[in-house]
Design a protein around this motif. Structure first.
Motif, PDB file in Angstrom:
ATOM      1  N   THR A 235      -6.543   7.253   6.393  1.00  0.00           N
ATOM      2  CA  THR A 235      -5.409   6.935   5.516  1.00  0.00           C
ATOM      3  C   THR A 235      -4.638   5.722   6.041  1.00  0.00           C
ATOM      4  OG1 THR A 235      -3.841   8.361   6.677  1.00  0.00           O
ATOM      5  CG2 THR A 235      -5.138   9.362   4.893  1.00  0.00           C
TER       6      THR A 235
ATOM      7  N   CYS B 233       0.828  -1.207   0.000  1.00  0.00           N
ATOM      8  CA  CYS B 233       0.000   0.000   0.000  1.00  0.00           C
ATOM      9  C   CYS B 233       0.862   1.257   0.000  1.00  0.00           C
ATOM     10  CB  CYS B 233      -0.909   0.040   1.234  1.00  0.00           C
ATOM     11  SG  CYS B 233      -1.914  -1.437   1.476  1.00  0.00           S
ATOM     12  N   LYS B 234       0.242   2.377  -0.356  1.00  0.00           N
ATOM     13  CA  LYS B 234       0.877   3.685  -0.242  1.00  0.00           C
ATOM     14  C   LYS B 234       0.389   4.363   1.032  1.00  0.00           C
ATOM     15  CE  LYS B 234       1.301   4.328  -5.242  1.00  0.00           C
ATOM     16  NZ  LYS B 234       0.917   5.166  -6.414  1.00  0.00           N
TER      17      LYS B 234
ATOM     18  N   GLU C  47      -2.822   6.228   0.806  1.00  0.00           N
ATOM     19  CA  GLU C  47      -3.957   5.443   0.348  1.00  0.00           C
ATOM     20  C   GLU C  47      -5.120   5.591   1.325  1.00  0.00           C
ATOM     21  OE1 GLU C  47      -4.225   0.780  -0.863  1.00  0.00           O
ATOM     22  OE2 GLU C  47      -2.433   1.909  -1.436  1.00  0.00           O
TER      23      GLU C  47
END
Length: 432
Positions: free
Chosen positions: A101, A71-72, A75
């Motif tokens: 987030t 994941c970022k 995200e």
């Protein structure tokens, strides 16, 4: 009488190793523990390090790894309808429909040890806790865990959710190589701003007192001296507790360029901090992380067969370090192991063997030995050049086409002469 004496000697032989084994780790109160050098992975001290234990919330180290790799940070994740009601224990009380987030979830999980954040991360990545557990176990094996089986992403008790001190040390070592992970676990506070479902700011605080705990009420006794729980050079990483697992702590610290990781499992009361202090102190006081060889360091000129020159220069393929006990540094030995037959052609960086460093016949570290430069075959052997992949390729060589032209020219001359002889014989036969 002889029989009694023999039985007495046999009993002594059994008791002595048991007593020695106990004495070696009697200063560790935890049921299972290990200390490793974070850079080399070398085990410096241990007690039952391969015994399967319940990891409690130290499980979240693995969940954090997978979150960062899948994941970022920016995200956005939406809380599903079930997660807020499926969890118990430590949490940040996520609400159905809340938008948050991945960065906030990671910090909530690794600092506040929020079980709901861990479950939401698992569902976001794999769709379910069960599928995420498969991903956890696959990654654990890749890292080098030998006796680990994860059932959930947060460490809530399950009889089949187990690991070992050694496995978790390897997982933590891997995690601490990630800069973002290091930054998160080195902090002991974090703030989550209000969300669409939570109007209040969430203030988080770590339970890893090695990072911050000083003053009255935060004292422990080490070697007869009262000191703060806060540990000089502490850099992380994760606590854990369930009634079945008791207190657990994976800790890390750095001093003078040396990086250590300690794991203690099933450690009652403040003993988890005492054990962690003692383990880390033992590592810093008795071992040195020493660079024993440098990348491109000259090894020797190795004789080769069929080479355009008689030798190839061998060098070390990478920097190598070793954790060396201070009282055994002078016993460090180097052993060079070359491949059985080294024949030209040789390409630059081709592996020629390996170099090992050991103390008392125990290998501490090793590295590849590679060729500093390429070496061609002698002309007589280089008519056909076999590449490392085994593919024969002569058609790109200028000398190959020169040979072909020469053969064709000689064939042409031969055929012309043969034709002239036929004509000559035919002419004189007709005259006769």
């Amino acid at each position: 009488m002889k029989r009694k004496l023999a039985l007495f000697i046999a009993l002594i032989l059994v008791i002595i190793p048991l007593t020695t084994s106990h004495a070696e780790n009697s200063w560790i109160a935890a049921k299972s523990a290990v200390l490793i050098d974070a850079d080399t992975g070398t085990v410096l001290a241990q007690k039952n390090m391969d015994k399967q234990m319940y990891p409690a919330s130290t499980t979240k180290i693995m969940t954090g790894i997978l979150a960062l790799e899948n994941c970022k940070l920016d995200e956005v994740v939406t809380v599903d309808d079930k997660t807020p009601y499926e969890i118990e224990g430590q949490q940040i009380y996520l609400q159905a429909g809340e938008i948050i987030t991945m960065k906030d979830l990671l910090n909530a999980m690794l600092i506040q040890s929020a079980n709901d954040a861990a479950l939401l991360i698992a569902k976001h990545i794999s769709g379910s806790q069960e599928e995420f557990a498969k991903l956890m176990n696959k990654k654990a094996k890749e890292i080098g865990a030998k006796n680990t089986n994860f059932i959930n992403p947060n460490g809530l008790h399950d009889d089949n959710h187990v690991t070992t001190a050694y496995d978790m040390a390897m997982i933590a070592r891997y995690a601490m190589q990630n800069e973002t992970f290091r930054n998160i676990v080195s902090n002991y506070t974090y703030t989550i701003a209000p969300t669409n479902k939570q109007p209040e700011t969430r203030y988080l605080k770590s339970k890893n007192k090695l990072l911050y705990a000083t003053g009255s009420g935060n004292k422990i006794t080490i070697d007869g001296n009262v000191t703060n729980i806060k540990y000089e050079g502490a850099t992380g990483i994760k606590t854990g507790y369930t009634p079945e697992a008791s207190n657990c702590l994976v800790s890390s610290a750095s001093r003078n360029g040396q990086n250590l990781i300690a794991v203690v499992y099933y450690d009652p009361g403040n003993n988890l901090y005492i054990d962690s202090h003692n383990l880390l102190d033992y590592g810093f006081e008795n071992f040195t992380n020493k660079k024993v060889a440098f990348k491109n360091e000259f090894i020797e000129n190795i004789p080769i067969e069929h080479g355009s020159i008689p030798f190839v220069t061998a060098i070390v393929g990478e920097d190598i370090s070793a954790s060396i006990a201070n009282d055994k540094a002078e016993k460090l030995k180097r052993n060079i192991l070359l491949n059985d037959k080294i024949t030209a052609p040789i390409t630059k960086n081709q592996i020629l063997g390996k170099i090992e460093y050991s103390i008392d016949n125990k290998i501490l570290t090793s590295a590849t030995i590679i060729a500093a430069d390429s070496v061609d075959q002698k002309a007589i052997f280089s008519v056909v050049n076999t590449t490392q992949s085994g593919i024969v390729n002569v058609f790109t060589k200028w000398w190959f086409w020169l040979i072909i032209v020469f053969i064709l020219w000689r064939l042409y001359i031969y055929r012309r002469r043969k034709k002239r002889r036929r004509r000559f014989k035919s002419k004189y036969k007709l005259k006769g």
